[in-house]
Structure formats: C-alpha cells, structure tokens
Scaffold this motif. Sequence first.
Motif, PDB file in Angstrom:
ATOM      1  N   ILE A 256       0.853  -1.187   0.000  1.00  0.00           N
ATOM      2  CA  ILE A 256       0.000   0.000   0.000  1.00  0.00           C
ATOM      3  C   ILE A 256       0.893   1.242   0.000  1.00  0.00           C
ATOM      4  CG2 ILE A 256      -1.709   1.313   1.317  1.00  0.00           C
ATOM      5  CD1 ILE A 256      -2.725  -1.360   2.430  1.00  0.00           C
TER       6      ILE A 256
ATOM      7  N   GLN B 142      -6.462  -4.484  -0.134  1.00  0.00           N
ATOM      8  CA  GLN B 142      -5.304  -4.572  -1.037  1.00  0.00           C
ATOM      9  C   GLN B 142      -5.142  -5.993  -1.563  1.00  0.00           C
ATOM     10  OE1 GLN B 142      -3.300  -2.488  -2.448  1.00  0.00           O
ATOM     11  NE2 GLN B 142      -1.779  -3.923  -3.228  1.00  0.00           N
TER      12      GLN B 142
ATOM     13  N   ARG C  21      -2.124  -1.286  -6.873  1.00  0.00           N
ATOM     14  CA  ARG C  21      -1.922  -0.986  -5.451  1.00  0.00           C
ATOM     15  C   ARG C  21      -2.905   0.087  -5.005  1.00  0.00           C
ATOM     16  NH1 ARG C  21       3.843  -1.713  -3.806  1.00  0.00           N
ATOM     17  NH2 ARG C  21       4.937  -2.739  -5.510  1.00  0.00           N
ATOM     18  N   LEU C  22      -3.312   0.016  -3.764  1.00  0.00           N
ATOM     19  CA  LEU C  22      -4.089   1.101  -3.174  1.00  0.00           C
ATOM     20  C   LEU C  22      -3.145   2.238  -2.803  1.00  0.00           C
ATOM     21  CD1 LEU C  22      -6.466  -0.896  -0.791  1.00  0.00           C
ATOM     22  CD2 LEU C  22      -7.061   0.151  -2.990  1.00  0.00           C
TER      23      LEU C  22
END
Length: 261
Positions: free
Chosen positions: A81, A119, A130-131
């Motif tokens: 993240i 995620q 990806r976040l």
Amino acid sequence: MPICCRKTKYSKIIFLRVVIISFLSISLSSCHSTEKQESACALSVTTDTLYKVFFNEILSPIEQQMMHLGLVDVCELDSTIRANIKYSTEDNFLKKDMYGDYNKAYLQPDVAEKLSNAQTFLKEQHPGYRLVVYDAARPVSIQKIIWDSLKMPSLEKGKFACNPRHGSLHNYGAAIDVSILDEKGHELDMGCPFDFFGPLAYPVMESQLLSEGRLSQQQISNRKLLRQVMYKAGFFNIQTEWWHFNSCTRAEAIIKYKKIE
C-alpha cells in the motif's frame, strides 16, 4: 506521474539505528572485560529504550500522538500500500501543506487490517495494482482548518467535510481516502481528482453523468473496482466523494476509539 517518496526521514532513522547498534556493541564488548563489566553492564539500556529516546526526536508531534493512541501505519502493516497524503502537500483544495513533515497513513489497527485485506482483494484481480492513501487518521486540529477554509454555507460544507464540533470518522482513525495505482504507479482515472467539490465526484450520480458524457465507462469502472474491493473488506462509501470510505458509523467509533485531537 508515478507516486514517489516525499519528505521521508529514513536516512536519519538509519543513522540513529547505526548509532544505537554501535553503542550496544561497545557496551557488550565491554561486558566481557572483568575490569569494566560492572560499569558497562550498569548501562542496561535496551535497544527499544534507546530507539524511543532518539526516534521521538524525529517523529512529528502528530505521529507521536497517533502512536500514543495505539494507531498503526498501514504502509508498515502492508508494504504494497502506498501513502500520498494530500494534506501534506499543496496538491489539495487549500493549496496548502497542513501536515509539514508528517506523511503517514495511520489508522486504528482493525481498520488498517481491513485496508490490507482490500489490497489483497485488489491484487487477486489485478496483481500489479496498489491502493494509494490520500488521507487516513486526521487530527481535529486539521479538521478545523479544513472546515474553516470552506467558504460556503454550513449545510453545503457538510457534503464535503464534517463539522469539527461533531467530529469526522477521520478524527477517530476509522475513515480512509483512497484510490488505485496501476502497474506503472499511475493513478487510475476516476473522472475527477481527490477533493473535487461538485457532482462529478458523486458516486450517486454516476449513471446520470455517464449518460451526459461527463464520465466515461472506464472512469466509472475504475470507481466500481475501488468500491468492490473496499466493500469486500468491510468499508462503506459516502455519496459525495468517490475516494472516501468509512469502516464503521460515528456512533460505533465514539464507543470504540479515542478522538485524535
């Protein structure tokens, strides 16, 4: 442009770790000497104690408060993240850096775990995605700056920010502003930027905006992907910001968590 690390202090952290390790090594070697054993061993300072002493001088007051309240940095929990805290830049509606050196995504531990699960769900569908967190736990002091800076009637303000008198779920570390990065680190096109004030940001109006040609099908699909993984992880969204997700209700947060002042 790909998100890159900003205002990090890792070099200082690494330096302090080296100093701590060197200090302990000298102390330990001294303990092997019978002449110096008592004096060296009297310096029974643990790595953890030394680290806190030095590290607290590096941490911003905001981060120290987050840690004191038991919140966790979600990027340390899940290194896939990314954090791009918009209020720690001038890339926000105020065009003002309100956080200074603080650029972390702290959340309540159970909320951070939920985001890590989101995620995982995202990677199952798109392994390279990806976040990226725009904002996470937010002190009331920052909430007040945001509220006071909105030059509009209170009822209109309430569509975009919570009155600091009542408190936002951000103020409890139970809300998250988030989007998605693709395989190259570029943000997915959501049709309008973070902190956009107007119907274009409203999830509830997406069908109408699509029919009017103001949002594309791809932009709506990107938003739906974000909502899908966040819903699956236990979050729910609001109807005026595509980027904002809550982990619980305000009533639940008041019972479960302490407010971040």
